[in-house]
Write a protein that holds these residues in place. Structure first.
Motif, PDB file in Angstrom:
ATOM      1  N   ALA A 221     -33.366  55.869 -20.015  1.00  0.00           N
ATOM      2  CA  ALA A 221     -33.982  54.755 -19.225  1.00  0.00           C
ATOM      3  C   ALA A 221     -33.728  53.291 -19.964  1.00  0.00           C
ATOM      4  N   PHE A 222     -34.300  53.376 -21.198  1.00  0.00           N
ATOM      5  CA  PHE A 222     -34.438  52.239 -21.699  1.00  0.00           C
ATOM      6  C   PHE A 222     -32.934  51.665 -21.996  1.00  0.00           C
ATOM      7  N   ASN A 223     -31.941  52.674 -22.406  1.00  0.00           N
ATOM      8  CA  ASN A 223     -30.567  52.264 -22.687  1.00  0.00           C
ATOM      9  C   ASN A 223     -30.037  51.441 -21.496  1.00  0.00           C
ATOM     10  N   GLU A 224     -30.015  52.154 -20.326  1.00  0.00           N
ATOM     11  CA  GLU A 224     -29.366  51.773 -19.284  1.00  0.00           C
ATOM     12  C   GLU A 224     -30.116  50.359 -18.641  1.00  0.00           C
ATOM     13  N   ALA A 225     -31.131  50.092 -19.169  1.00  0.00           N
ATOM     14  CA  ALA A 225     -31.868  48.690 -18.613  1.00  0.00           C
ATOM     15  C   ALA A 225     -31.139  47.486 -19.154  1.00  0.00           C
ATOM     16  N   GLU A 226     -30.280  47.713 -20.204  1.00  0.00           N
ATOM     17  CA  GLU A 226     -29.488  46.730 -20.607  1.00  0.00           C
ATOM     18  C   GLU A 226     -28.377  46.197 -19.793  1.00  0.00           C
ATOM     19  N   PRO A 227     -27.500  47.036 -19.095  1.00  0.00           N
ATOM     20  CA  PRO A 227     -26.599  46.747 -18.204  1.00  0.00           C
ATOM     21  C   PRO A 227     -27.006  46.385 -16.830  1.00  0.00           C
ATOM     22  N   TYR A 228     -28.217  47.230 -16.438  1.00  0.00           N
ATOM     23  CA  TYR A 228     -28.473  47.118 -15.182  1.00  0.00           C
ATOM     24  C   TYR A 228     -29.681  46.295 -14.925  1.00  0.00           C
ATOM     25  N   GLY A 229     -30.509  46.098 -15.887  1.00  0.00           N
ATOM     26  CA  GLY A 229     -31.852  45.231 -15.521  1.00  0.00           C
ATOM     27  C   GLY A 229     -32.943  46.284 -15.374  1.00  0.00           C
ATOM     28  N   TRP A 230     -34.024  45.736 -15.780  1.00  0.00           N
ATOM     29  CA  TRP A 230     -35.307  46.540 -15.706  1.00  0.00           C
ATOM     30  C   TRP A 230     -35.896  46.807 -14.265  1.00  0.00           C
ATOM     31  N   GLY A 231     -35.257  46.050 -13.426  1.00  0.00           N
ATOM     32  CA  GLY A 231     -35.783  46.545 -12.050  1.00  0.00           C
ATOM     33  C   GLY A 231     -34.889  47.102 -11.121  1.00  0.00           C
TER      34      GLY A 231
END
Length: 481
Positions: A221-231
């Motif tokens: 989840a932390f890794n995917e927050a980079e391309p997609y954003g925290w929200g």
């Protein structure tokens, strides 16, 4: 027969054990620092994207941390020495595979395989130390040497990583693990055999699956927050799923007849404080190391060798902290008197770097040297006492689990720190470019790094504030629950 010969035999075998376990510790730490130095070269050679490069570090840390609890159980079931040898041999094979990788996917898989075998190697080694050194003063010296070797391994890895990357190629940063592992295997011939624990019941399969899946989901989840954003819905869904999986793991462990991680290990207040301290320390420090490697090479233009020579300040400071401070004061002061100041010192070192800009001058004397020295001293003061607290007052049947929990705290902290702080840096960099208009790549990158380091500073301060009272309880009340 001379009684001195009888008395010296166990002591001699004990120091052989310390030598073999320290060699394995050197191997694991050497591998981590070498890979950090070699990462830019490996990224260029294999065509890795900026978003995926962190998986060279995260794949190893995630497999290591996610499987450590199983590794602790395997160590108890097979015997600590036998498991130790299996871990060393497997680590050597995985390192050779990584060195021969022809694409990013193979390298990621090899790093994950290294983590799998390290997950049985690390708890077996710490368990061997704990069962061999039972007298408090000797155990303190052994843990001090163990931590000092880890710090020395960082220094060797930084220099070796720079030299190998520049003159032999990044692949040799993985190949070098093979002879080191084989030497450690030979050293185990002098380690006394131990007996596997019997009657411990079947493996807690449900607990093993839930723990590994929960930690993997959170890190992803932390890794995917980079391309997609925290929200983003994907990120929020992954975070929620990870938390639910870990909550289910806790419920299972409370009810299981033979839990993978007995809750009595974690419910010891001082031990919980030690595990929390080392987890948060590694969350902050692994992001710190990653950014220092990239900042020195991509912004300052240092070669890999020069980068290693600069970062060795941190490793030497950690060596001094673990031997001359933590080693000398072991048993004379409460663990909290070492751990809390160590966390604060590391926080002060990180804080210095938050003042960097792309136009900063005299960077080495004014920023890098004091920051690396303070973070190194802090790490050296935290490692030995937390290792001692994590395995203190533990029944024989729980030593494997306690050792695994300590190593899992380190490795999961490293995985989460790398993913979280890399994401924070990338998001801050993108926001700066969007809002600042005209800007140079160096200015945007440095802004991202300092933003992430500000978060790391807050994590270290929070660790000192929260963990301190937990650890101090044991010193004040003699808590032996």
């Amino acid at each position: 027969m001379d009684t001195r010969v009888i008395e010296s035999a166990p002591r001699t075998r004990g120091w052989w054990t310390l030598s073999a376990v320290s060699a394995a510790q050197l191997l694991v730490v050497l591998d981590g620092t070498i890979v950090n130095i070699a990462l830019p070269s490996a990224q260029s050679a294999l065509g890795m994207s900026d978003g995926s490069r962190q998986w060279v570090v995260t794949a190893y840390a995630l497999a290591f941390g996610g499987l450590l609890l199983i590794g602790g159980r395997v160590s108890s079931a097979l015997g600590h020495r036998r498991t130790f040898v299996i871990g060393l041999a497997g680590f050597a094979v995985a390192s050779a595979l990584g060195g021969a990788a022809g694409n990013p996917e193979t390298l990621f898989a090899a790093r994950a395989l290294q983590g799998v075998f390290a997950a049985v190697l690390a708890p077996a080694g710490l368990s061997l130390l704990t069962t061999t050194f039972t007298e408090p003063r000797e155990r303190g010296r052994a843990f001090g040497v163990f931590a000092a070797v880890g710090a020395a391994g960082s220094a060797v890895g930084l220099i070796a990583g720079g030299l190998l990357t520049e003159y032999a190629g990044w692949r040799w940063c993985l190949y070098v693990n093979v002879p080191v592992a084989l030497l450690a295997v030979l050293g185990t011939a002098f380690v006394p055999a131990d007996r596997p624990l019997r009657g411990e019941g079947r493996l807690d399969v449900a607990g093993a699956l839930l723990s590994a899946a929960g930690f993997a989901t959170v890190v992803y989840a932390f890794n995917e927050a980079e391309p997609y954003g925290w929200g983003a819905a994907k990120v929020l869904t992954l975070l929620a799923a990870g938390v639910l999986l870990l909550a289910a793991f806790a419920v299972v462990e409370f009810r299981a007849p033979h839990p993978l991680l007995p809750m009595r290990v974690l419910l010891h207040r001082a031990r919980a404080g030690a595990l929390l301290s080392i987890t948060l320390m590694f969350v902050a420090m692994f992001g710190f190391y990653l950014f220092m490697s990239y900042y020195t090479q991509t912004v300052l233009g240092y070669s890999p060798v020069r980068t290693g020579l600069v970062l060795i300040i941190n490793a030497l400071a950690a060596l001094l902290g673990s031997t001359l401070i933590a080693g000398k004061l072991h048993g004379r002061v409460a663990p909290a008197a070492l751990i809390v100041p160590g966390l604060v010192a590391a926080a002060a070192g990180v804080l210095i770097l938050t003042g960097l800009t792309a136009r900063s001058t005299d960077v080495l004397p004014l920023y890098l040297a004091p920051a690396l020295a303070l973070t190194g001293l802090g790490l050296g003061c935290v490692l030995p006492p937390t290792a001692g607290l994590a395995t203190a007052d533990v029944p024989l049947r729980d030593i494997g689990a306690a050792s695994a929990a300590y190593n899992a705290s380190q490795q999961l902290g490293a995985a989460l720190g790398t993913a979280l702080l890399n994401t924070v840096a990338a998001s801050a960099t993108a926001s700066y470019v969007a809002s600042a208009g005209r800007t140079t790549p160096a200015e945007a990158s440095v802004h991202g790094y300092t933003t992430a380091l500000t978060v790391a500073f807050g994590i270290l301060l929070a660790a000192a504030c929260v963990a301190g009272p937990l650890i101090a309880t044991r010193a004040a009340r003699g808590d032996r629950r």
